[in-house]
Enzyme design. Structure first.
Site, short mmCIF file in Angstrom:
data_model
loop_
_atom_site.label_atom_id
_atom_site.label_comp_id
_atom_site.label_asym_id
_atom_site.label_seq_id
_atom_site.Cartn_x
_atom_site.Cartn_y
_atom_site.Cartn_z
N ARG A 15 -26.33 -25.30 -5.39
CA ARG A 15 -25.92 -23.92 -5.66
C ARG A 15 -25.40 -23.83 -7.09
O ARG A 15 -24.38 -24.43 -7.43
CB ARG A 15 -24.87 -23.44 -4.67
CG ARG A 15 -24.44 -21.99 -4.95
CD ARG A 15 -23.78 -21.28 -3.78
NE ARG A 15 -22.50 -21.80 -3.41
CZ ARG A 15 -21.65 -21.20 -2.57
NH1 ARG A 15 -21.98 -20.04 -2.01
NH2 ARG A 15 -20.49 -21.76 -2.28
N ASP B 128 -17.06 -12.87 1.02
CA ASP B 128 -17.43 -12.31 -0.28
C ASP B 128 -17.95 -10.89 -0.13
O ASP B 128 -17.64 -10.01 -0.94
CB ASP B 128 -18.50 -13.18 -0.95
CG ASP B 128 -17.92 -14.06 -2.05
OD1 ASP B 128 -17.11 -13.57 -2.85
OD2 ASP B 128 -18.27 -15.25 -2.10
#
Length: 724
Positions: free
Chosen positions: A338, A457
């Site tokens: 990532r 998030d």
């Protein structure tokens, strides 16, 4: 002062330059000069585009803030029209199917758990990579899936009462995964291979086979006394392990000593939310560990009593087939890396003496390192299909996905990689992406291999986007509102509609409580039932247990039904989850919510800023360990900020809570010799200052992100520690 090496208009921190020159570039087929020339050109061309995208984020937010402040009572139709007018809500593209090719089966055609680990922690990274296979006996014995009742306590020594309950638990699962033609695995006293078939003897001297004998895939040892038997179900494997001399196997009529479960099919090696990497030293460690994983050389030494153990990447698993050939299965999770998003810059590399965008740096360096896997310069293979898998987080809408696709194109050209070698995971964690998800996928339709959802998030961005509209509901209530349910459904439907089934992963979020596996086993079956073929888990043990859910539910079979659903979720997604006007919170409710948020913020920030720990199990206000990363920090800080803006709480109330919770957090960490407390003078604590800034200046943090504050304060803390 950081020393730099000049490469054209780029200046590269010496520690990073040395790593790239001596470790990453050799064997890649890319010259040092060619690498830096290409890198400079990419930075030159793409930096203005990156800046423009960030400016558009700010402009859209300013427009939404004005609208929310002026039209609090506007109806949904008018609101949607406004979002279309400013370009926030994009047209849905005409029907299309993703064209992604050369995707490994762990992503395309298998369903199973996914781990996410901070790549700067070599031990965590190795544990996660090796979590492809896990002991069901160990997972059950060491967790609360077996209650500590009726004499089944864990204790410091092996408890045979608990052991028998574990064995019964495992054999019940065997009856689900690999049922016999008659009877139960708990009645078996022998497994043998006879004439190419698996023959199973029961205690009543009868012989049976598997209800579906094609599930038997291979074995090890002698046919009449195998040491391992491999069984396949729902594209996943389990291995029955036998040893009549083993402390467990000697008491089992069949000699069964363990059930090994194929567990974490994939792992995201994280350079982003779970990592505290703020400078060249930190980024070099991140890249070193990624290279060690790609070349198979990463290892660590562990002390166990008087002995020193070396932990490294697991080898592939080999089995004999009844035809006499060898069957090989991967011994490790398939690894994604990532990268960071489009926002942050990092001074590990300067361009015209300014820090470059970290997302551009990550793309170039992690792809260079990933090329070693494609060239087989190491001892293991990650992708057998010849792809490099990159998860790209925190993208806002189709334009930003298109920019990431352009970046990947440029990196492929610079590194002499075939087009679309770099595969993209699109994290559906920002509101502007959720409402335009099909358009986002369209912009990367030749390389998309992953979408997922994430409550934390996504909620942080939900709050920041609609900050001025009104006070948000409490965090626990947010999870039950229509918007989040619609968001979760829309993600799966968008993935299926765009042809991701059989080509890509559709994923779901994290189980945050590592010590509550019994509750996870009750709750997380919802993820495969949703049609998602992966979901995040907090540990290798959790992966082994969650893998059972994918035996319980055939995800790919379920998807045929889901594809036929005709649902419109956009209206619910755009319904902002504000507090109900007729259900006002009591003072006690408000204080409880505030203290819970503040304690979580301080508990995470103090480790991040003072110790550089980007992800860990942090005790909450009730001393329950929760997996925390920057996403949890984002939602909590934005939630308090929203309540401050609308007068639900005031600054003095928040400050009082922060001082009380700082003392609590210090006490919770008293057993950590590396811990640096915030009290008795919290105003002198850099971590406490960071928490204050995140809360009180939350409205002006870009999209509510925590990285700018955390990075600044961590660098300040590192400078202070280096002086000491």
């Amino acid at each position: 002062m950081q020393s730099y090496i000049q490469h054209g208009r780029l200046k590269v921190a010496a520690v990073l330059d040395s790593f790239l020159k001596e470790k990453a570039l050799p064997g890649s087929g890319i010259s040092e000069q060619g690498f830096w020339q290409s890198f400079e050109q990419i930075v030159t061309d793409l930096t203005p585009k990156n800046i423009k995208l960030l400016k558009k984020r700010d402009e859209l937010q300013e427009s939404i803030d004005r609208y929310c402040a002026e039209k609090k009572d506007a109806d949904l139709s008018e609101y949607k029209g406004f979002l279309q007018q400013i370009g926030y809500l994009q047209p849905v593209p005409e029907a299309f199917q993703i064209q992604t090719k050369k995707v490994d089966p762990e992503i395309a055609s298998m369903a199973g758990p996914q781990l996410v680990v901070p790549i700067n922690n070599a031990r965590y990274a190795l544990n996660a990579a090796n979590a492809r296979w896990g002991s069901l006996y160990d997972a059950a014995y060491g967790t609360d899936v077996i209650p500590e009742t009726s004499g089944a306590e864990k204790g410091s020594q092996y408890n045979p009462v608990r052991g028998q309950k574990v064995i019964a638990y495992a054999k019940n699962w065997l009856d689900i995964i690999a049922p016999l033609s008659e009877g139960s695995h708990s009645d078996v006293n022998g497994y043998q291979i006879n004439g190419g078939n698996l023959v199973i003897s029961l205690g009543n001297d009868s012989q049976v086979k598997l209800a579906d004998d094609t599930q038997f895939r291979g074995y090890n040892g002698q046919p009449e006394a195998p040491t391992a038997i491999l069984i396949k179900h729902n594209q996943m494997h389990i291995e029955l392990q036998f040893d009549p001399t083993h402390p467990i196997g000697k008491d089992d009529p069949s000699g069964l000593k363990d059930v090994l479960v194929e567990s974490a099919l994939t792992t995201i090696m994280d350079c982003e939310d779970s990592v505290a990497a703020v400078d060249a030293e930190d980024k070099t460690l991140v890249y070193q560990n990624w290279l060690g994983l790609m070349q198979g050389t990463l290892s660590i030494e562990l002390k166990k009593g008087a002995n020193t153990l070396v932990r490294s990447l697991a080898k592939d698993r080999k089995y004999l087939t009844t035809e006499g050939s060898t069957l090989s299965l991967p011994g490790r999770s398939l690894m994604f890396v990532r990268n960071v998003g489009h926002l942050m810059t990092n001074d590990a590399i300067l361009f015209d003496d300014n820090p470059i965008f970290e997302g551009i740096m990550d793309a170039m360096v992690t792809s260079l390192i990933g090329k070693h896997d494609l060239l087989s310069t190491g001892v293991h293979k990650n992708s057998r299909e010849g792809s490099i898998y990159i998860v790209k987080p925190k993208m806002h809408g189709p334009e930003e996905v298109a920019f990431a696709d352009l970046l990947f194109n440029r990196v492929e050209s610079a590194l002499a990689l075939p087009a679309n070698t770099l595969k993209m995971g699109i994290m559906d964690e920002e509101r502007r992406t959720s409402v335009n998800l099909e358009a986002c996928i369209f912009e990367a339709k030749h390389r998309t291999v992953f979408i997922n959802t994430g409550f934390l998030d996504r909620t942080g961005d939900e709050i920041h986007t609609s900050m001025l509209l009104g006070p948000f509901a409490s965090k626990s209530e947010l999870k039950a509102r229509p918007w989040i349910i619609a968001y979760e459904k829309a993600n799966v439907i968008a993935g299926l509609k765009t042809g991701m089934s059989g080509k890509a992963q559709i994923g779901k979020g994290m189980w945050p409580i590592p010590d509550q596996m019994a509750q996870m086993m009750e709750s997380k079956i919802a993820h495969p039932l949703s049609g998602a073929n992966t979901a995040w888990v907090p540990s290798p043990t959790a992966a082994t247990l969650h893998a059972l859910h994918y035996h319980q539910q055939d995800v790919f079979g379920l998807r045929d039904t889901l594809k036929a659903q005709k649902i419109n979720t956009l209206d619910d997604i755009l319904t902002v989850p504000l507090q109900d006007r007729d259900a006002l919170l009591s003072e006690a409710d408000i204080q409880r919510e505030l203290d819970n948020n503040v304690q979580g913020i301080l508990g995470y920030v103090v480790r991040w800023v003072h110790q550089g720990i980007g992800c860990s199990k942090v005790p909450d206000i009730n001393n329950v360990g929760l997996m925390e990363d920057r996403a949890t920090l984002r939602i909590s800080s934005q939630h308090i900020c929203n309540w401050l803006v609308h007068g639900i709480v005031n600054r003095e109330q928040v400050s009082a809570s922060m001082h009380r919770m700082a003392e609590l957090v210090d006490n919770q960490n008293a057993g950590d010799p590396e811990y640096i407390p915030m009290m008795p003078i919290p105003d002198n604590s850099i971590a406490f200052q960071a928490a204050e800034e995140l809360i009180f200046d939350g409205k002006i943090q870009p999209n509510g992100y925590t990285e700018p504050v955390l990075h600044t304060k961590r660098k300040e803390m590192k400078a202070l520690l280096n002086k000491a």
